[in-house]
Structures are given as C-alpha cells and as structure tokens.
Design an enzyme around this catalytic site. Structure first.
Site, PDB file in Angstrom:
ATOM      1  N   ALA A 268       3.618  38.559  32.046  1.00 21.16           N
ATOM      2  CA  ALA A 268       2.512  39.342  31.745  1.00 21.16           C
ATOM      3  C   ALA A 268       2.379  39.458  30.267  1.00 21.16           C
ATOM      4  O   ALA A 268       3.332  39.831  29.579  1.00 21.16           O
ATOM      5  CB  ALA A 268       2.440  40.869  32.100  1.00 21.16           C
TER       6      ALA A 268
ATOM      7  N   ALA B  93      -0.396  39.319  34.532  1.00 27.48           N
ATOM      8  CA  ALA B  93      -1.743  39.782  33.966  1.00 27.48           C
ATOM      9  C   ALA B  93      -1.698  39.661  32.540  1.00 27.48           C
ATOM     10  O   ALA B  93      -0.808  39.877  31.697  1.00 27.48           O
ATOM     11  CB  ALA B  93      -1.753  41.553  34.220  1.00 27.48           C
TER      12      ALA B  93
ATOM     13  N   HIS C 224     -11.233  24.614  17.484  1.00 28.39           N
ATOM     14  CA  HIS C 224     -12.226  24.248  16.520  1.00 28.39           C
ATOM     15  C   HIS C 224     -11.445  23.997  15.292  1.00 28.39           C
ATOM     16  O   HIS C 224     -10.118  24.486  15.118  1.00 28.39           O
ATOM     17  CB  HIS C 224     -13.123  25.682  15.945  1.00 28.39           C
ATOM     18  CG  HIS C 224     -13.795  26.176  17.147  1.00 28.39           C
ATOM     19  ND1 HIS C 224     -15.120  25.626  17.490  1.00 28.39           N
ATOM     20  CD2 HIS C 224     -13.730  27.141  18.053  1.00 28.39           C
ATOM     21  CE1 HIS C 224     -15.747  26.240  18.266  1.00 28.39           C
ATOM     22  NE2 HIS C 224     -14.718  27.038  19.030  1.00 28.39           N
TER      23      HIS C 224
END
Length: 214
Positions: free
Chosen positions: A159, A141, A114
C-alpha cells in the site's frame, strides 16, 4: 505518422487534437453512465464495461466510482480482475491487467507523461507509455503505477507504493520509489498476516491448486 499512431508509440504529440478530443468526450460520457448504474444491476454494469473497455475477460468487476482519461477504451482486462473504489486509469494508451489480479482502493495507473523542458511542456505536449500488470498480482491501497512500468506475475505491491520501474514476478515490493523487499516464499503459504496461521483446511485446499514459482 498520424497523431493517433504517435499517441500509442511513445512519440511526443498534441493531446488536444480535435479528433482525439472528440472521441475522448464520447468515452467519458460512457464512463459517467457506468458510474451511475446501481450495483444491483450487475448485468447492465457488465455490459457497459464490455462496451467501454478494449478487452474484458470473464468475472471482472470494477467498483464505482472509477475514473479514466479515455473511459477505459485502452484498457485490457484478463479474467476475474477486481478493482476497488476510486480506481484512476490514465489510459491515454494501453493498460494490460492479467487474470485474477486484485487492485485496492485509490490506486492510480498512469500511461501519460509530459516533457520536463518548459518550452515543450508549456505547449501541452504529451507522450504515452503502456503499462503491463501480470496475473495474480495484488496492488494495495493507494499504489501509483507510472508510465511504461511492467509488474510480473504473482507480485504484491504494498500500500502507498509508487512504482517507477519494472518489478519482477513472485516478489513483495514496497516503498517510494517501489523496491523489491523479498520473494514470495514458504512462510507466505503458512501465515496470512504477521503471526496468524492459515487454517489447515485452507492449506489443504491450496495444495490442490498449482503453486506459483517463488
């Protein structure tokens, strides 16, 4: 230029357009149905994925629940792609994931952004940039991949990393923002975790497979 063209070419557009929203609701209903299919009904799950996604190769598996703005309608999977629980795809435009890529739990891949300028943002305007993830990648993760990013083949993203810029092939990259830490190298073929050596019989099996450029 149609609003659908703007949605996929990086132009600013209004995502609450009536036709776009109508289609999106159908895709989201299909996503809900997929998440409700029992794991033991593998054939149903695979058939539903092929109905939902733009492309699905052989041997792909997506753990449920997973979430997607357009229900995966703009997502392209190569062969043998695996994603763990709680994958979130902001697939307002196209996401490409190459063969044999693994994605850990709680990963977000986003194509939508945006404007920072308040006057534009307060009107709900949006732009989308595609994401490309190469073959044989591993996203750990909690990784977040931002709009417009390309990740090269054979690369590992550590991760919790937030990937804001392109990452080349054959590297380990970590951090916020994500940066290249080192190339994938010979030690990675000898050790799988810290000082834990790869068993000799597995090394022999790997020698029978084509090596990646490091």
């Amino acid at each position: 230029m149609t609003i659908q063209e703007k949605q996929h070419n990086g132009e600013i557009y209004q995502p609450m357009d009536e036709e776009i929203t109508r289609q999106q609701m159908v895709y989201l209903d299909n996503l809900r149905l997929y998440n409700e299919i029992p794991h033991v009904q593998m054939d149903r799950r695979e058939a539903m994925l092929r109905q939902m996604f733009a492309e699905v190769g052989e041997g792909c598996y997506i753990e449920s629940p997973f979430y997607a703005n357009f229900g995966g309608h703009h997502v392209h999977l190569g062969n043998n792609v695996y994603t763990n629980f709680n994958l979130t795809l902001v697939d307002d435009t196209h996401i490409y994931i190459g063969d044999c890529t693994m994605i850990g739990p709680n990963v977000t891949i986003a194509t939508a952004g945006h404007p920072i300028e308040l006057g534009l943002r307060s009107r709900g305007l949006q732009y989308n940039m595609p994401v490309h993830i190469g073959k044989n990648c591993w996203l750990g993760a909690g990784v977040i991949v931002m709009p417009g990013v390309t990740i090269g083949d054979n690369t590992v993203i550590g991760a919790g990393s937030i990937v804001t810029r392109d990452i080349p092939a054959n590297v380990v990259a970590v951090g916020n923002p994500c940066r290249v830490m080192r190339p994938v190298g010979e030690r990675d073929r000898q050790y799988y975790f810290r000082d834990r050596k790869v068993p000799q019989e597995l090394l022999e099996e790997c020698r029978e497979m084509p090596e990646t450029d490091a």
